[in-house]
Design a protein around this motif. Structure first.
Motif: not given
Length: 268
Positions: A101-104, A129-134
């Motif tokens: 809602h806010t970040v993406r 999302p796990p793929l965006r954690r790094a």
């Protein structure tokens, strides 16, 4: 972003206190007075959410609160503008923002830069999302933004290690898997071993939430060794009742905070 420690001055004999609220509920026009009250009451942290709809992790109390805040037109810009008008001596602000809602929509880099320049002390991203954690860890570290990381008592060891390594503001131990407003059936005593394990993995303070409704739960978490107790749905319910009964939400929350602090919270 101010460089201020969370739960300062907490030692082995006491426990910090954090409240969760949705920004905009009560309306943002009330937020400066609310923050001053929390500061004067020496509430250590306010987890302040930029409201977002249809949260699958929240129970009805917090979801309805978010809906009221969204109906007021509350968004990131309005929240940060309001925070910039207030100067606090004791209370730290941990901003909670939802990824979808806010970040993406803003973009990760621009969002982190915006938070870096805001009058907040830490950041918690919901639904990352796990793929965006790094990328998130890299962006926040580069910007010097303190991060609130989360984990569960039954999280895999690798997850506990990752969360502990990511936490720089504090590590939020969610007392049990479920929606906000629910509580662990076995209480909080069993969390002592989990907290001890986490202390071997991180130097960040350990805050525990979900099911903390009053001074008895705060005292139980103090006995379990937590650095802070997080009170969410119970605080939001105070706001809901105040609005429904046309009462002063700040005054009612002040009374609730006093109740939370009315019983000893010393660790055994």
């Amino acid at each position: 972003m101010p460089d201020r420690a969370f739960f300062p001055g907490r030692g082995p004999a006491d426990i910090g206190l954090a409240l969760f609220l949705n920004a905009g509920d009560p309306p943002l026009s009330v937020l400066p007075d609310l923050l001053q009250m929390l500061d004067e009451s020496e509430v250590d942290c306010l987890e302040l959410a930029v409201p977002f709809p249809n949260s699958i992790t929240d129970g009805p109390v917090i979801r309805q609160s978010a809906d009221r805040a969204l109906a007021e037109g509350t968004d990131l810009d309005a929240v940060l503008k309001c925070l910039d008008s207030v100067r606090l001596r004791h209370t730290r602000i941990a901003l909670l923002a939802d990824w979808s809602h806010t970040v993406r929509p803003l973009g990760l880099q621009e969002f982190v830069a915006t938070v870096r320049d805001a009058a907040v002390d830490g950041l918690l991203v919901h639904g990352l999302p796990p793929l965006r954690r790094a990328a998130y860890r890299e962006a926040t570290a580069e910007a010097g933004v303190q991060v609130v990381a989360t984990c569960y008592p039954r999280s895999a060891s690798a997850v506990l290690t990752e969360s502990a390594a990511t936490a720089s503001a504090y590590l939020y131990l969610v007392a049990h898997y479920g929606r906000t407003g629910s509580a662990p059936a076995a209480g909080f005593t069993h969390l002592g071993a989990v907290i001890d394990d986490l202390r071997d993995r991180t130097d960040a303070p350990i805050a525990v939430g979900f099911g903390v409704r009053g001074p008895a739960e705060v005292a139980a978490l103090a006995a379990a060794g937590a650095d802070a107790a997080v009170v969410g749905s119970a605080a939001v319910a105070v706001v809901e009742r105040a609005l429904a009964e046309r009462r002063d939400a700040v005054e009612d929350l002040a009374g609730f905070v006093a109740t939370l602090k009315s019983t000893t919270t010393q660790r055994s």
